[in-house]
Design an enzyme around this catalytic site. Structure first.
Site, short mmCIF file in Angstrom:
data_model
loop_
_atom_site.label_atom_id
_atom_site.label_comp_id
_atom_site.label_asym_id
_atom_site.label_seq_id
_atom_site.Cartn_x
_atom_site.Cartn_y
_atom_site.Cartn_z
CG ASP A 1 -58.71 -118.40 3.77
OD1 ASP A 1 -57.92 -117.90 2.81
OD2 ASP A 1 -58.81 -119.46 3.86
CE LYS B 1 -56.02 -122.47 -1.65
NZ LYS B 1 -56.78 -122.48 -0.47
CD GLN C 1 -58.92 -125.98 1.16
OE1 GLN C 1 -57.78 -125.82 0.25
NE2 GLN C 1 -60.09 -125.37 0.01
#
Ligand code: NDP
Length: 305
Positions: free
Chosen positions: A121, A54, A98
Site C-alpha cells: 500500500d 481484491k 484494510q
C-alpha cells in the site's frame, strides 16, 4: 463536451494483464508464485466488498491470495502477532490491512508494523521517505494509478504546472511527490488555500483528492487542462427513484463537477471508472514488484513508476 475521457477501467485491465504475464513468467522460470495477504478486522460491509474483490483479482492474475478475518474486538497484540507472522512468511510478498479499523486500533501503528518491503500500500514512513528522497519506494496505489494515467495520456509531464488539491498522506502528498519527480511545477492546495479557483486556473494538470462532492467546477479550469478526479462521494440521486425501504437511491460522484469541467478541460477521468480501478491494479503491480525484489529478480517492466 470538449474533454476526452481517460478510461481508467480499460487502462487498469492492461496493467492487470501485464501483471498476469509477469506472474506466469515467475512461475515458469523460477517456480515462484507471488502472494498477497489481506487482513480484515471486523465486519464493515464496504470493507468486506473491497477485500473480496481484491482477493478475486489477485487470483485472476495468477497470484496467491491469503485472507485473514479478525474479530471486531481483536487486541493490538493479536493483530501484531499476525502481521509478524506474515512479515516472516516467504510465501507472502505483500501485506495489506484494510482500513478503516475499529477505533481501539491505531492505523499509524499498524502500518509501522508491516515490513516496508511488503508494504504494497506504500504507506510506511520508510516508503514515504524513499519517495520523497528519490529512492526505490513502494509507491502507494492510488497516487501511482494517477501518475500512470497521466503519463499514458500526456506522455512527458516535464515543465507542466500541476495543482494537487488535498494534502493527505494517502493521496495528496504522494501524488505531489510523483509529479515533482516527473518534473512538473507542483502546487499543493488544501482547506486553507486562498483563492483556490484562481490557483487551480493556473494548472495544466489538476488532481482533485478532497472528498467533497463536485467541488471543482468548469470555471476553475484552464482550457485544455488534464483533470484527474480521485474523489469518491456518494450523493442522493432522486432521479433514480427510491429503494424498497423508501430511502432515496444514491450515486457515486467525484470531487469534480464532471458536466461543467468536461466542457473546458482537455481530458478528464470519470467517476466511477477513472482512478478507482487503477488502485487495485497498482496493488497487484506492487505485489509482483515486491516478489521480484524479494527474490533478487529483475523488476517487471511497466509496473513500477
Ligand atoms: P482526506 O480527508 O485525508 O484529505 C482531504 C484533503 O482535502 C485534506 O488535505 C484537506 O485539507 C483537503 N480539503 C478539504 N476540504 C477542502 C476544501 N474545501 N478546499 C481545499 N481542500 C480541501 O482524504 P483522502 O486524501 O484520503 O481522500 C480524498 C478523496 O479521495 C476522498 O473522496 C476519498 O474517498 C478518495 N479516495 C479515492 C481512492 C480511489 O481509489 N479512487 C483512494 C483513496 C481516496 P486540510 O489538510 O487542510 O484539512
Amino acid at each position: 463536451m470538449t474533454a476526452s475521457i481517460i478510461d481508467g477501467k480499460a487502462f487498469a485491465a492492461t496493467v492487470r494483464a501485464k501483471v498476469a504475464t509477469h506472474v506466469a513468467r515467475l512461475k515458469a522460470d523460477h517456480g515462484i508464485t507471488p502472494g498477497l495477504a489481506v487482513v480484515l478486522v471486523g465486519e464493515d460491509p464496504a470493507s468486506q466488498v473491497y477485500v473480496r474483490s481484491k482477493g478475486e483479482m489477485t487470483v485472476e492474475v495468477g497470484m496467491n491470495s491469503y485472507e485473514h478475518k479478525l474479530d471486531m474486538d481483536v487486541t493490538e497484540d493479536a493483530l501484531f502477532a499476525l502481521i509478524d507472522k506474515l512479515n516472516n512468511d516467504p510465501a507472502v510478498h505483500g501485506i495489506l490491512v484494510q482500513f478503516p479499523v475499529p477505533a481501539h486500533l491505531d492505523e499509524g501503528r499498524i502500518v509501522a508494523k508491516i515490513s516496508p518491503e511488503k508494504d504494497v500500500d506504500g504507506l510506511h514512513v520508510v516508503n514515504a521517505g524513499l519517495l520523497a528522497s528519490g529512492g526505490k519506494a513502494m509507491v502507494s496505489c492510488t497516487p501511482m494509478g494517477c501518475l500512470m494515467l497521466l503519463r499514458e495520456h500526456l506522455g512527458s509531464l516535464s515543465g507542466l504546472n500541476a495543482v494537487v488539491i488535498g494534502r493527505s498522506n494517502l493521496v495528496g502528498k504522494p501524488v505531489a511527490q510523483l509529479l515533482l519527480r516527473d518534473s512538473c511545477t507542483v502546487t499543493i492546495a488544501h482547506s486553507r488555500t486562498r483563492d483556490l479557483p484562481d490557483v487551480v486556473r493556473q494548472a495544466d494538470i489538476v488532481v482533485a483528492a478532497v472528498g467533497r462532492a463536485e467541488m471543482v467546477t468548469g470555471d476553475w479550469i484552464k482550457p485544455g487542462a488534464t483533470v484527474i478526479d480521485v474523489g469518491i462521494n456518494r450523493i442522493e440521486a432522486p432521479e433514480r427513484g427510491n429503494n424498497a425501504d423508501g430511502s432515496v437511491k444514491m450515486r457515486l460522484v467525484g470531487d469534480v463537477d464532471f458536466a461543467s469541467v468536461a466542457e473546458v478541460a482537455g481530458a478528464i477521468t470519470p467517476v466511477p471508472g477513472g482512478v478507482g480501478p487503477m488502485t487495485i491494479a497498482c496493488l497487484l503491480a506492487n505485489t509482483v514488484t515486491a516478489c521480484s525484489r524479494a527474490n533478487g529478480l529483475i523488476e517487471p517492466k511497466g509496473l513500477t513508476i
